[in-house]
Design an enzyme around this catalytic site. Sequence first.
Site, PDB file in Angstrom:
ATOM      1  CG  ASN A  48      -0.561  -0.066   2.456  1.00  0.00           C
ATOM      2  OD1 ASN A  48       0.597  -0.760   2.923  1.00  0.00           O
ATOM      3  ND2 ASN A  48      -1.104   0.389   3.638  1.00  0.00           N
ATOM      4  CD  GLU A  50      -1.519   4.599   4.538  1.00  0.00           C
ATOM      5  OE1 GLU A  50      -1.234   5.489   5.483  1.00  0.00           O
ATOM      6  OE2 GLU A  50      -2.466   3.714   5.008  1.00  0.00           O
ATOM      7  CB  CYS A  59      -5.396  -1.369  -1.868  1.00  0.00           C
ATOM      8  SG  CYS A  59      -6.849  -0.803  -1.014  1.00  0.00           S
ATOM      9  CD  GLU A  61      -5.491  -5.997  -1.010  1.00  0.00           C
ATOM     10  OE1 GLU A  61      -4.661  -4.991  -1.202  1.00  0.00           O
ATOM     11  OE2 GLU A  61      -5.954  -6.648  -0.241  1.00  0.00           O
ATOM     12  CB  CYS A  92     -10.871  -2.891   0.303  1.00  0.00           C
ATOM     13  SG  CYS A  92     -10.226  -1.957  -1.390  1.00  0.00           S
ATOM     14  CB  CYS A  95      -8.327  -4.950  -3.695  1.00  0.00           C
ATOM     15  SG  CYS A  95      -7.343  -3.694  -3.520  1.00  0.00           S
TER      16      CYS A  95
END
Length: 139
Positions: A48, A50, A59, A61, A92, A95
């Site tokens: 990930n 940010e 994310c 994935e 999530c 993803c």
Amino acid sequence: MADEMTTPADALREAAFSAMENAYAPYSRFRVGAAVRTSNGEIVTGCNVENAAYGEALCAERVAVAAAVARGLREFAEIAIAADSEEPWPPCGSCRQTMSEFSPDMKVTSYARNGSQATWRLSDLLPEAFALNHLRGRS
Ligand code: THU
């Protein structure tokens, strides 16, 4: 010898945990790594990423899937997700949709920091996914 004991699942898990070490998560402090195994056995990782503009977070994935696609790899057998968490969490919704674009029935295994794991089929996590045939079939 240790190598003879290493299964493909071990290798994918280790790749995901290794990618987790590179997570850039100064805001949530929730580090995630992911590793996809393509149908031809290649492993591509992501973590990930940010941002100070919180909503721009990527994310792990989706970073892994995008990196694979950028290398011309679009068929995934499996993804391993490693999170710095107490329990293994499913990916999530965004993803799930991104993975489903390429491999709707791929295997998804999530690991917590202590190694506990949970496995799903993506088609169980995202039944009735929106897909290209829906666009083509529109009137
Ligand atoms: N995150 C992932 O990398 N994968 C998921 O499936 C859920 C959430 C990241 C995004 C953000 O950097 C942090 O975890 C907290 O939501």
